[in-house]
Design an enzyme around this catalytic site. Structure first.
Site, PDB file in Angstrom:
ATOM      1  N   PHE D  15     -19.583  -2.494  -3.620  1.00  0.00           N
ATOM      2  CA  PHE D  15     -20.360  -2.935  -2.448  1.00  0.00           C
ATOM      3  C   PHE D  15     -20.653  -1.798  -1.474  1.00  0.00           C
ATOM      4  O   PHE D  15     -21.389  -1.987  -0.512  1.00  0.00           O
ATOM      5  CB  PHE D  15     -19.593  -4.044  -1.701  1.00  0.00           C
ATOM      6  CG  PHE D  15     -19.571  -5.377  -2.397  1.00  0.00           C
ATOM      7  CD1 PHE D  15     -20.028  -5.527  -3.701  1.00  0.00           C
ATOM      8  CD2 PHE D  15     -19.090  -6.512  -1.739  1.00  0.00           C
ATOM      9  CE1 PHE D  15     -20.003  -6.772  -4.345  1.00  0.00           C
ATOM     10  CE2 PHE D  15     -19.064  -7.751  -2.368  1.00  0.00           C
ATOM     11  CZ  PHE D  15     -19.517  -7.879  -3.674  1.00  0.00           C
ATOM     12  N   LYS D  16     -20.011  -0.642  -1.693  1.00  0.00           N
ATOM     13  CA  LYS D  16     -20.180   0.506  -0.776  1.00  0.00           C
ATOM     14  C   LYS D  16     -20.120   0.038   0.679  1.00  0.00           C
ATOM     15  O   LYS D  16     -19.357  -0.881   0.999  1.00  0.00           O
ATOM     16  CB  LYS D  16     -21.489   1.235  -1.091  1.00  0.00           C
ATOM     17  CG  LYS D  16     -21.510   1.829  -2.515  1.00  0.00           C
ATOM     18  CD  LYS D  16     -22.665   2.782  -2.734  1.00  0.00           C
ATOM     19  CE  LYS D  16     -22.524   3.498  -4.077  1.00  0.00           C
ATOM     20  NZ  LYS D  16     -23.565   4.515  -4.276  1.00  0.00           N
ATOM     21  N   HIS D  98     -14.329   8.331  -6.080  1.00  0.00           N
ATOM     22  CA  HIS D  98     -15.770   8.092  -6.170  1.00  0.00           C
ATOM     23  C   HIS D  98     -16.526   9.320  -5.652  1.00  0.00           C
ATOM     24  O   HIS D  98     -16.027  10.049  -4.814  1.00  0.00           O
ATOM     25  CB  HIS D  98     -16.143   6.852  -5.341  1.00  0.00           C
ATOM     26  CG  HIS D  98     -17.547   6.407  -5.556  1.00  0.00           C
ATOM     27  ND1 HIS D  98     -18.616   6.960  -4.878  1.00  0.00           N
ATOM     28  CD2 HIS D  98     -18.078   5.485  -6.385  1.00  0.00           C
ATOM     29  CE1 HIS D  98     -19.730   6.379  -5.279  1.00  0.00           C
ATOM     30  NE2 HIS D  98     -19.432   5.480  -6.195  1.00  0.00           N
ATOM     31  N   GLU D 146     -19.815   9.425 -14.846  1.00  0.00           N
ATOM     32  CA  GLU D 146     -21.112   9.529 -14.171  1.00  0.00           C
ATOM     33  C   GLU D 146     -21.808  10.775 -14.709  1.00  0.00           C
ATOM     34  O   GLU D 146     -21.793  11.819 -14.063  1.00  0.00           O
ATOM     35  CB  GLU D 146     -20.901   9.688 -12.660  1.00  0.00           C
ATOM     36  CG  GLU D 146     -19.940   8.677 -12.035  1.00  0.00           C
ATOM     37  CD  GLU D 146     -19.300   9.193 -10.745  1.00  0.00           C
ATOM     38  OE1 GLU D 146     -18.912  10.379 -10.699  1.00  0.00           O
ATOM     39  OE2 GLU D 146     -19.202   8.408  -9.790  1.00  0.00           O
TER      40      GLU D 146
END
Lengths: 228, 228, 228, 228
Positions: D15-16, D98, D146
């Site tokens: 949801f940042k 992150h 990523e």
């Protein structure tokens, strides 16, 4: 004119991590600064990378500033920058809290205190009028103000509305009469230097305008000539 | 013996921010390192502060390491340490991620990559066997392992249980056969160096044991003699 | 008395990351704060961990402060604390720059600006008189001063020389008449609260003195009683 | 299928600090996740902001992850995120490292260790194949890879060359057979999820593709449907 131990007006050239101002090129650029000082009688100082401090201070007569020191005393601090070390390498002062190397407020206070104890002059960078007056309370020798309207927008101080600088100068002067104020943004020509001095600052902090100039010597002389 | 471009066994002396290894004293300590190399045929390298790199590399023939470089390319990075600058100042390698200068894992990877591109050897510090094997995956030239049982507890590696070091060496060797492994804690005497080499490392990283010794020259020679 | 929107004297209890003030225990401690307010008519506010803000604000009527917010706007900031989120969870203010969470000076300025825009009160911590007056220039609602003579040394403000606090209060008042000043160190008893108020502060910031007390309710009441 | 304690395939929605996923909107988005789980039988978990963890975990049956925890134990850590606190608030796991909240490698190791001790699952983010294999040595439950070719370039994994993902999966599998691998970039549609699973990952980590979608419920269902 000498304000405290610092002779103003002052032009301080920040070499950053530019290859055009590293090693032998740092010495060459400092020698251009020296020539401008001799020609126009204005102090031009330089801030090379840490590994070039001694080289530049030994091979030129230019006042040399470190770009950063850490808030540490001698000891177990691998990879940090000790005030005593940069002074030993010939530095007569240091930049503090540059926008590319922001510090916690307690670190700024400790660095100012350590530098004072070693006779190193401090130039603390501040990017708003609020922060500029906050920094003034910490007692540095100089504050380099970087009005946000001028930073990285290609706006020259000579073309900006006067209050962009005068507001900040005014707020600083409410806190301290003695601190030397440098204009740290919007300087690319002698005209900008003139405008900065007229707006109440005692000098300028420049970087790419000099280091990245095709003719570094001419760029420095243009700035120095405007201080006469 | 040469493992890749690095001659092992290697003794690397970290000068940290000790005044006993700053400026002229950095040169003197490096000259002791040089004498030990000549006398015992073992490589003794030094890691002075950034402002002393050029001085030490010019005045002695000792291999010189930076204590830290930043994960940046040339440009607007005031107050940072550029790999090109320390190489220009004579460094042939750099410490990375020392316990006093921990880095994000992506920074470690980028520093290793930049150093490789410039021919700088990397010594990445790691304080557990898990982190040591993690670092091995990033491809550094050397890893300095700091077993937590040995750090800051005054336990000598020669007195510790062998598995404190061999477990870490084993985990690293599962990932990489080539990386040079240094013992980065628990070294205060030649006996410790011998123990470290017998446990599978190719050298040692030392600091206060040499820099703070009453007789720095004797301390270095004791370590170097043990490598023969 | 209400100074601006904040009712003073104020007792602000920082829950830190103590298990004695986490989850259900955070609610219980806040309910003790509420009882002290009802009994003595003095505002007692609490600063729980982020994950407990909503729980405490929903289950008690105590004013709730966040312990920290980040200088960010809504968006891609995984793992950060958004001002809008803590306000949504019921916070009416936030601590800023606590000694365990120091911030860059530009971050402090931005947090104050964001908090103001959202109606969150700011309590900025400062650990010397120089930093306290610097912070005053940034326009926070409150400053929690932590005289270095009192921090972590077990010295009670009621036993310290008066100038330890009055010097700082004086320097802040030179910059701002309006800012609320809290005494942020040396408070373990009602006697200390009395001394702090007499020396020119408008309240106190406490943590372990309340959270770690054997009888948390009694500890809070002792402080609140001293404010009458 | 359950791999260790984690049921895969897994869709984890970050949801940042998006306002579209704060407070009541966080609960709503989590309820969409729950519906997708019921409809398609695939686990959809969510990672709300710290102040929303308890709200979301109490009002929905969705597995809840923190976005970050600090490498600390209970105590004097004002403004930090304690593992015990997020678990108390209902979290069953946490994101770590992150790209918007990078950590030192020793912090990652300590967070993994603390989380394990409390039964919290860890999803460590890694942005290159080198870092991914490094992280694998630290023993997390899951790694969200990523690939730099996919991050922030609008390249969908379903359109990318397969080796962008398979190389990283291969390097991780050389270190660990058990770790769950999520594809953490390039996911905007069910087609991307299918591609990610076919390339050897066990799930996906998504954020704006769901949170910023005009129809959040439809966006989640599209991803979940592709996992069947």
């Amino acid at each position: 004119m000498t304000q405290g131990k610092i002779t103003v007006p002052l032009i301080l050239v920040n070499f950053k991590c530019y290859l055009e101002a590293t090693g032998a090129k740092a010495v060459q650029l400092a020698s251009f600064a020296r020539k401008a000082t001799e020609k126009y009688g204005v102090t031009v100082a330089v801030a090379p990378q840490a590994a070039d401090l001694r080289l530049v201070s030994q091979q030129t007569k230019v006042p040399v500033f470190a770009q950063h020191i850490d808030p540490i005393s001698a000891g177990s601090h691998t990879g940090h920058v000790l005030a005593e070390s940069v002074r030993d390498a010939g530095a007569s002062g240091t930049l503090v809290n540059h926008s590319e190397r922001r510090l916690e407020v307690s670190a700024i206070e400790e660095i100012i205190s350590r530098a004072k104890g070693l006779g190193l002059a401090t130039v603390v960078c501040a990017n708003t009028s609020g922060i500029s007056s906050a920094i003034a309370s910490l007692g540095p020798d100089m504050i380099a103000v970087e009005p946000p309207e001028l930073i990285g927008r290609g706006v020259a101080v000579s073309k900006a509305k006067p209050e962009v600088v005068t507001d900040t100068v005014g707020r600083i002067r409410n806190i301290s009469r003695e601190v030397v104020i440098l204009c740290g943004a919007g300087i690319t020509s002698g005209e900008d230097v003139k405008a900065a001095l007229e707006l109440g600052t005692q000098g300028v902090l420049v970087a790419s305008g000099v280091v990245k100039a095709k003719d570094q010597a001419a760029a420095i002389e243009d700035l120095a000539n405007a201080c006469r």
